[in-house]
Structures are given as structure tokens and as C-alpha cells.
Design a protein around this motif. Structure first.
Motif, PDB file in Angstrom:
ATOM      1  N   ALA A 269       0.809  -1.211   0.000  1.00  0.00           N
ATOM      2  CA  ALA A 269       0.000   0.000   0.000  1.00  0.00           C
ATOM      3  C   ALA A 269       0.846   1.268   0.000  1.00  0.00           C
ATOM      4  CB  ALA A 269      -0.939   0.007   1.202  1.00  0.00           C
ATOM      5  N   GLY A 270       2.105   1.156   0.399  1.00  0.00           N
ATOM      6  CA  GLY A 270       2.977   2.328   0.384  1.00  0.00           C
ATOM      7  C   GLY A 270       3.237   2.879  -0.992  1.00  0.00           C
ATOM      8  N   LEU A 271       2.996   2.071  -2.032  1.00  0.00           N
ATOM      9  CA  LEU A 271       3.218   2.537  -3.402  1.00  0.00           C
ATOM     10  C   LEU A 271       2.335   3.725  -3.745  1.00  0.00           C
ATOM     11  CD1 LEU A 271       3.310  -0.938  -5.198  1.00  0.00           C
ATOM     12  CD2 LEU A 271       5.264   0.476  -4.556  1.00  0.00           C
ATOM     13  N   ALA A 284     -10.138   9.507  -7.024  1.00  0.00           N
ATOM     14  CA  ALA A 284     -11.473   9.181  -7.528  1.00  0.00           C
ATOM     15  C   ALA A 284     -11.654   7.670  -7.647  1.00  0.00           C
ATOM     16  CB  ALA A 284     -11.687   9.847  -8.890  1.00  0.00           C
ATOM     17  N   VAL A 285     -10.608   6.973  -8.048  1.00  0.00           N
ATOM     18  CA  VAL A 285     -10.672   5.509  -8.139  1.00  0.00           C
ATOM     19  C   VAL A 285     -10.921   4.910  -6.762  1.00  0.00           C
ATOM     20  CG1 VAL A 285      -9.331   3.429  -8.612  1.00  0.00           C
ATOM     21  CG2 VAL A 285      -9.255   5.342 -10.213  1.00  0.00           C
ATOM     22  N   PRO A 385      -6.926  -4.287  -1.118  1.00  0.00           N
ATOM     23  CA  PRO A 385      -7.573  -5.330  -0.317  1.00  0.00           C
ATOM     24  C   PRO A 385      -8.002  -6.562  -1.104  1.00  0.00           C
ATOM     25  CG  PRO A 385      -9.129  -3.573  -0.785  1.00  0.00           C
ATOM     26  CD  PRO A 385      -7.812  -3.132  -1.350  1.00  0.00           C
ATOM     27  N   LEU A 386      -7.949  -6.506  -2.427  1.00  0.00           N
ATOM     28  CA  LEU A 386      -8.341  -7.654  -3.226  1.00  0.00           C
ATOM     29  C   LEU A 386      -7.326  -8.780  -3.044  1.00  0.00           C
ATOM     30  CD1 LEU A 386     -10.363  -8.769  -5.305  1.00  0.00           C
ATOM     31  CD2 LEU A 386      -8.883  -7.851  -7.108  1.00  0.00           C
ATOM     32  N   THR A 387      -7.799  -9.986  -2.780  1.00  0.00           N
ATOM     33  CA  THR A 387      -6.941 -11.144  -2.560  1.00  0.00           C
ATOM     34  C   THR A 387      -7.393 -12.302  -3.449  1.00  0.00           C
ATOM     35  OG1 THR A 387      -8.355 -12.019  -0.799  1.00  0.00           O
ATOM     36  CG2 THR A 387      -6.603 -10.486  -0.150  1.00  0.00           C
ATOM     37  N   PRO A 388      -6.508 -13.278  -3.674  1.00  0.00           N
ATOM     38  CA  PRO A 388      -6.925 -14.464  -4.423  1.00  0.00           C
ATOM     39  C   PRO A 388      -8.106 -15.176  -3.769  1.00  0.00           C
ATOM     40  CG  PRO A 388      -4.531 -14.357  -4.323  1.00  0.00           C
ATOM     41  CD  PRO A 388      -5.047 -13.271  -3.429  1.00  0.00           C
ATOM     42  N   GLU A 389      -8.167 -15.161  -2.445  1.00  0.00           N
ATOM     43  CA  GLU A 389      -9.273 -15.801  -1.744  1.00  0.00           C
ATOM     44  C   GLU A 389     -10.597 -15.107  -2.065  1.00  0.00           C
ATOM     45  OE1 GLU A 389      -5.499 -16.846  -0.098  1.00  0.00           O
ATOM     46  OE2 GLU A 389      -6.407 -14.861  -0.330  1.00  0.00           O
ATOM     47  N   TRP A 431      -7.405   1.316  -2.156  1.00  0.00           N
ATOM     48  CA  TRP A 431      -6.544   2.127  -1.291  1.00  0.00           C
ATOM     49  C   TRP A 431      -5.809   3.230  -2.057  1.00  0.00           C
ATOM     50  CZ3 TRP A 431      -3.860  -2.643   1.421  1.00  0.00           C
ATOM     51  CH2 TRP A 431      -4.816  -3.306   2.209  1.00  0.00           C
ATOM     52  N   ALA A 432      -6.147   3.410  -3.341  1.00  0.00           N
ATOM     53  CA  ALA A 432      -5.405   4.359  -4.168  1.00  0.00           C
ATOM     54  C   ALA A 432      -5.460   5.780  -3.626  1.00  0.00           C
ATOM     55  CB  ALA A 432      -5.938   4.321  -5.604  1.00  0.00           C
ATOM     56  N   GLY A 433      -6.608   6.179  -3.077  1.00  0.00           N
ATOM     57  CA  GLY A 433      -6.745   7.546  -2.572  1.00  0.00           C
ATOM     58  C   GLY A 433      -6.539   7.675  -1.082  1.00  0.00           C
TER      59      GLY A 433
END
Length: 464
Positions: A269-271, A284-285, A385-389, A431-433
Motif C-alpha cells: 500500500a505504500g506505493l 477518484a478511483v 484489499p483484493l486477494t486471491p481468496e 486504497w489508491a486515494g
């Protein structure tokens, strides 16, 4: 959606890719003293384009290369033939995607000739270095040969018109340098290095560096999702969206990308801390909102040249709602000639009504109306937060349809899943914004601490 077309074979596709593979294998050992198997690979490339306007040129080039006497023009002809075959594969696959989705495609405008060509001398130097690479082959590279790219890149970088070529050449040289000496390599990334070599060589030719034609976009931008691409020293976020023109013409699919250099300690998320200040669209995303654009520059290929001054945040816009209502009518963008490659295919689609199965290799598979589509959960970024599960537990998925390793695969961008009997959307770019999510907040704090330490150290070095 024609799900039955996911696995239907395409006439000629395997043959075109086989010819490309044969040529790629010929470069591995170099074209200075070709062996019979390398000559066969060169002949296979020439045969594959025998019915095209390139036929005579490539046949001569293949003969010269097989004799170890290939000049610069011959190597350029071979690169052009390889690019034409990859382009034909791309075109066949995009036609198949259009049949699957049923969406219309935009028409390409023929660009005007460039009034001037930048850096002819330095581009010639780059071309000479790339030809030396092909003669040496990947097993023949050493640090002295690879170092020959450094002065060329240094000469290119000051000219903004050559920044694209300089970046490609610099990255390619860095990969090769990390693998020197080539004689000790146990495994060679044959397709990747041939892709990079071919593209770099053709971008040194007159006209290849032409600036994309620009028009302007005024209307409403409805984000669908964000694709995060991360490397050790750089990160890019590419937002896929539907654009609704204010003049009432048909909606179209567009993209907007932002990139930034990064230290290898900033991950997850630091990116977003590195990217957010460069593009207001990311906020906005994260908030699932539309944006109003006013004369935003856009290329024929659907790439927005983002300018925060020409955009403002609009009303809430659920990406799944956008996909269900508008996506099927949006026009797919065209692809620039030199960008025509199967790896570049990334088409937004919405899938619903599927069941989830597993393959023998552990990959998830969506089954739609009895037809299987592999899901590439490895592309799900850790920056959200999207995960393979969550993907496996989903009932609807918004993603990018890609072509990889000989089959169509889906890269998830967002899913709808059931949590406590309530349908909940989970987005890769949530988490982009910014985020109040505990996991995201912890990752952001860790990244903030890392960046602060690096800035302090950099300050001390500058003061020293």
C-alpha cells in the motif's frame, strides 16, 4: 458474451508464433557464426512472411544472416518480419476478443509524416549497438559489450523526444548486465529478450519515434479499475475507464497511467504515496467516483495524457454499475502499429454467473456456460484489499482479458462477494486515494517511515 470462443483455436496463430520462436532461438547463440539449426530458424521466419510485401527483403536478410554476413539493414529486416508476425497474432487475438465481447472497435487515423526526426546520429549509434548484440547472441554477451549502451542512453536522455527509446534501451541493458557473462547462463529469457531487442531496434528507425496524434476529451470519465505494475525501482498504475463524451457520441474505453521511481523498501500500500501526488484520478478511483474532463489530451490509442488542471471530481460511480450499463456499448481503442503484440492485450470485461474450479497446477478457473477461463491471481497487487481468496469466493468479476502462454486468462481488478449475506465489492485500487483499513493503514505507515529515513540519508549525502 461468447464464452465458447475462449478456447476455440485460431487459424494460423500457432504457425506464426512457431516461426517467431524459431527466429528467437537463432539469436541465442548469435549470428556471427551461425550453425545449421540457426539457419533453419532464419529460414522459418522468411517462409512465414513469404506471401507479404516483406518477402524478398526478408529472404535476402535470412540468407545473409545464415552465412554470417548480415549487415545492419538485414538485421532490421529480420526484426521487421518478427514484428509483423507478432502483430498478425495480436490482430487475430483482438478480433477474437471483439467477437467474445461484441463491442465495436475504433477506426485508426493515418498519422501525418513527422516534420523532423530527432537525434538521427544517436539513434544510429543505438542501432549499431543492438546489431552487435544480435551478432554476439545472448550467450555471447559480456560486460564490455553491454556497457556500450551507456553513452548512447546518456546522449538520448536530454532529448524528451527520445526519452521512450532511452528508457527501453537503459532497462534492456540493465537486464543484460545483470546476466553477464552470457556463457554461464543456465536459462535465457528467449522470448522476452527477443521482444526487447526487436522493439528497441525498430524504434531507432525514422518515423518510429513519431509523437502520437492528440485530440481532446471533454465529458465524464467512469473508472473501472486500476492495474498496478511494480518493479524493484519503479511502479506504475494504469487506470482503465469508460469515457462518455459531452457531445453525446458513443462512449469509448480509455486508459490513464502514472508512474514513479521507487526504493525497493517501499512495497504494498505504500506505493500509493509515490503515485497519488502525480494524479488526482487515483483519489477518484479509491472513492469510486467519476471525473469531469475538460479538453483532456488523448491519443488515438485511448491513452489520456493526464493533466490535473483539466479534471475535477464528479459524482459517485460504481464500477460494477458502469460495467453493467455502459461497458458493452463502449468502443475498444485501436493499437499503435509497433505496440501490436499479444502481451499488450488487456481488455476490460465483466463476468457474472460463473462457478469456480481448480486446475491441476492450483490456478483458479471460472467456468461460464461450461467453458473454462483461467484466472491469473498472481497479477492481483498487494497494494489493495483484493486477494486471491476473495476472487475465488466471488460471484461477479471485473477484470482484464489477456493472452498468456497460449490461452486467454483473466486478471481480476475487482470482485463482488457475499459477506454476512450482503453483496460487497472489493477493488484492487480501493486504497489508491487513502484508506482507513487497518492492514492498508499499517502498510502506509511503514512506507512513510521508510521514505522519511531515505530522505534524511539523501539530505545528509547532499550536505556532505
Amino acid at each position: 458474451m461468447r464464452t465458447d470462443l475462449f478456447t476455440d483455436p485460431l487459424d494460423g496463430l500457432d504457425e506464426a508464433l512457431s516461426a517467431v520462436d524459431a527466429f528467437d532461438r537463432a539469436i541465442v547463440s548469435g549470428l556471427l557464426r551461425p550453425q545449421p539449426d540457426q539457419a533453419a530458424g532464419l529460414a522459418a521466419l522468411a517462409t512465414a512472411v513469404a506471401g507479404t510485401p516483406l518477402a524478398a527483403l526478408v529472404a535476402e536478410a535470412a540468407d545473409k544472416a545464415a552465412a554470417g554476413a548480415a549487415g545492419e539493414d538485414h538485421l532490421v529486416a529480420l526484426a521487421a518480419a518478427r514484428t509483423a508476425l507478432m502483430g498478425s497474432a495480436h490482430d487475430a487475438l483482438t478480433e477474437r476478443v471483439a467477437d467474445i465481447t461484441g463491442r465495436p472497435r475504433a477506426e485508426r487515423n493515418t498519422p501525418d509524416a513527422a516534420p523532423d526526426e530527432p537525434g538521427a546520429n544517436v539513434l544510429a549509434a543505438a542501432r549499431a549497438w543492438l546489431c552487435d548484440l544480435a551478432r554476439a547472441g545472448w550467450h555471447g554477451i559480456d560486460h564490455d559489450l553491454v556497457a556500450g549502451a551507456a553513452p548512447v542512453v546518456s546522449a538520448m536522455l536530454p532529448d524528451l523526444r527520445l526519452r521512450r527509446q532511452a528508457t527501453l534501451l537503459d532497462g534492456f541493458a540493465a537486464e543484460l548486465a545483470a546476466s553477464c557473462p552470457g556463457a554461464t547462463l543456465d536459462r535465457v529469457p528467449v522470448r522476452r529478450w527477443a521482444d526487447l531487442w526487436t522493439r528497441a531496434l525498430l524504434l531507432t528507425l525514422p518515423g518510429a519515434a513519431r509523437t502520437p496524434a492528440l485530440s481532446t476529451a471533454t465529458g465524464r470519465l467512469l473508472p473501472l479499475g486500476v492495474d498496478v505494475q511494480e518493479h524493484a525501482t519503479a511502479v506504475q498504475a494504469q487506470v482503465h475507464a469508460v469515457f462518455e463524451p459531452a457531445d453525446g457520441t458513443e462512449p469509448r474505453l480509455v486508459r490513464a497511467a502514472v508512474s514513479a521511481p521507487k526504493p525497493d523498501t517501499v512495497v504494498g500500500a505504500g506505493l500509493w504515496q509515490l503515485l497519488r501526488p502525480r494524479m488526482s484520478l487515483l483519489a477518484a478511483v479509491g472513492e469510486c467516483r467519476a471525473m469531469e474532463l475538460d479538453a483532456m489530451p488523448v491519443t488515438d490509442e485511448g491513452d489520456l495524457v493526464w493533466d490535473d488542471e483539466r479534471a475535477r471530481t464528479g459524482e459517485p460511480a460504481d464500477p460494477f454499475g458502469t460495467a453493467r450499463v455502459i461497458l458493452s456499448a463502449a468502443t475498444d481503442p485501436v493499437t499503435a502499429p509497433l505496440d501490436r503484440h499479444p502481451a499488450r492485450i488487456a481488455v476490460p470485461v465483466l463476468l457474472e454467473g460463473y462457478t469456480v474450479a481448480d486446475e491441476d497446477d492450483g490456478r483458479a478457473v471460472f467456468v461460464l456456460a461450461g467453458h473454462r477461463l483461467a484466472v491469473d491471481t498472481d497479477r492481483v497487487p498487494t497494494a489493495g484489499p483484493l486477494t486471491p481468496e476473495a476472487v475465488v469466493a466471488s460471484g461477479a468479476c471485473l477484470g482484464l482479458l489477456r493472452w498468456d502462454a497460449g490461452e486467454f486468462v483473466l486478471q481480476p481488478l475487482a470482485v463482488e462477494t457475499t459477506v454476512r449475506k450482503k453483496t460487497t465489492a472489493v477493488h484492487a485500487g480501493a486504497w489508491a486515494g487513502g484508506t482507513t483499513d487497518k492492514a492498508g493503514a499499517r502498510a502506509e505507515k511503514a512506507a512513510t517511515d521508510s521514505v522519511a529515513v531515505l530522505r534524511e540519508r539523501a539530505g545528509k549525502l547532499l550536505r556532505a
